[in-house]
Design a protein around this motif. Structure first.
Motif, PDB file in Angstrom:
ATOM      1  N   ARG A   1      -5.969  -1.903  -2.287  1.00 49.42           N
ATOM      2  CA  ARG A   1      -7.304  -2.868  -2.005  1.00 49.42           C
ATOM      3  C   ARG A   1      -7.182  -4.295  -2.259  1.00 49.42           C
ATOM      4  O   ARG A   1      -6.403  -5.062  -2.791  1.00 49.42           O
ATOM      5  CB  ARG A   1      -7.859  -2.572  -3.259  1.00 49.42           C
TER       6      ARG A   1
ATOM      7  N   PRO B   1     -10.889  -0.595   0.013  1.00 50.16           N
ATOM      8  CA  PRO B   1      -9.678  -0.142   0.200  1.00 50.16           C
ATOM      9  C   PRO B   1      -8.780  -0.185   1.057  1.00 50.16           C
ATOM     10  O   PRO B   1      -9.903  -1.190   2.284  1.00 50.16           O
ATOM     11  CB  PRO B   1      -9.872   1.028  -0.036  1.00 50.16           C
TER      12      PRO B   1
ATOM     13  N   ASN C   1       0.775  -1.432   0.311  1.00 47.41           N
ATOM     14  CA  ASN C   1      -0.059  -0.064   0.407  1.00 47.41           C
ATOM     15  C   ASN C   1       0.979   1.000  -0.091  1.00 47.41           C
ATOM     16  O   ASN C   1       0.247   1.785   0.731  1.00 47.41           O
ATOM     17  CB  ASN C   1      -0.645   0.168   0.617  1.00 47.41           C
TER      18      ASN C   1
ATOM     19  N   ARG D   1      -3.473   3.084  -2.304  1.00 46.97           N
ATOM     20  CA  ARG D   1      -4.305   2.581  -3.610  1.00 46.97           C
ATOM     21  C   ARG D   1      -4.002   1.300  -2.747  1.00 46.97           C
ATOM     22  O   ARG D   1      -4.607   0.854  -4.555  1.00 46.97           O
ATOM     23  CB  ARG D   1      -4.018   3.391  -4.461  1.00 46.97           C
TER      24      ARG D   1
END
Length: 319
Positions: A117, A139, A111, A115
């Motif tokens: 997920r 997310p 991460n 962004r």
């Protein structure tokens, strides 16, 4: 061994599931090492937590199909996958590119740009015509602890969204064990859901859940990885009456096969298959989950594209 235990709190709208993967998790790591693709410790810990979480979620929803948990990342771990079948057979894999620091957190692994997920896919075993797998995506920043995502927190957020039920999830993994404890509030409609108790107001339901969840949250990583289920439940919930169900046995199993690889090669087309044979002399396909390799020489590849009536008999001593 590996085992999973479901339980209810008598008179309370709360259920729980505990899993500890020993031999199943060790088999996964052994195969990675044998393939020369062993994971760095932080990646191994992430994959163990994903394996335990996916088994807990599959057992909790009683779904007749595969549950697939995927993390798509922006750090050295580009994608991580845990797949669990209805019989609790499981497999995991990860695509790692670049160096992994010894103390890498989930943020550093997947991460970096914020962004990353997590996707949960439920793929029915017996699909109806036109039926598509269900997928929910959340997310990694959906749940932050000290400014960073935590896998258990991300999955708690997902379950609150998808199931509309408050959930507490504890996960841990090392080089020998992967374990998890899930506590979830049940809708208290009717005596059955309360294991013999009486219906109660929503505020009272939440109060009971919060109490049990707080007790569960007191478990340490070391306790989660080392204690057997009897000791763990007695230590955490000694004031409650816990109703236990028959244990289940998660296990490692891979669904790859030569037939599936053959179908994949046919999908490439004969021209592409012939090109690979011409360049490399053989088509070698390795399974990312279990490490097995399926090799097709020129004769094998040609046979894949023959009409059934034109195929020569297979010599059983060859393959």
């Amino acid at each position: 061994m590996s085992d999973l235990h479901k339980f209810l709190f008598e008179g309370l709208p709360v259920r729980g599931v505990f899993v500890r993967l020993d031999d199943a998790w060790q088999e996964i790591l052994r195969r990675r090492q044998a393939a020369g693709e062993g994971w760095a410790a932080p990646v191994s810990e992430l994959m163990g937590e994903m394996a335990a979480a996916a088994v807990l979620m599959q057992a909790n929803i009683k779904f007749n199909g595969a549950l697939v948990m995927q993390i798509f990342g922006e750090g050295p771990v580009k994608v991580a996958v845990a797949e669990v079948q209805p019989d609790l057979s499981l497999r995991v894999t990860a695509k790692v590119m670049g160096d992994v620091a010894e103390d890498a957190t989930l943020q550093a692994l997947v991460n970096v740009g914020g962004r990353g997920r997590c996707a949960i896919t439920l793929d029915p075993k017996d699909k109806l015509p036109g039926q598509q797998p269900y997928q929910g995506v959340v997310p990694l920043n959906a749940s932050l602890t000290e400014g960073q995502p935590r896998l258990a927190g991300v999955l708690e957020h997902y379950m609150r969204q998808s199931e509309q039920l408050d959930t507490r999830l504890l996960l841990a993994a090392d080089g020998q064990h992967a374990a998890g404890l899930l506590i979830q509030r049940l809708p208290a409609e009717g005596k059955g859901n309360l294991a013999g108790g009486q219906p109660m107001e929503a505020e009272e339901q939440l109060e009971h859940f919060n109490c049990i969840a707080t007790l569960a949250g007191s478990v340490t990583r070391e306790e989660l990885l080392s204690l057997d289920v009897d000791t763990l439940l007695r230590r955490l919930f000694w004031q409650e009456r816990v109703m236990r169900f028959e244990p289940q046995a998660p296990r490692f199993a891979c669904t790859c096969s030569r037939d599936r690889v053959s179908a994949m090669i046919r999908a490439l087309g004969q021209a592409e298959a012939d090109s690979i044979i011409a360049e490399q002399g053989v088509i070698d396909v390795g399974c990312d989950f279990c490490g097995l390799h399926y090799r097709f020489d020129a004769v094998d590849a040609a046979r894949l594209f023959m009409a059934p009536g034109d195929q020569p008999p297979v010599n059983p001593g060859v393959h």
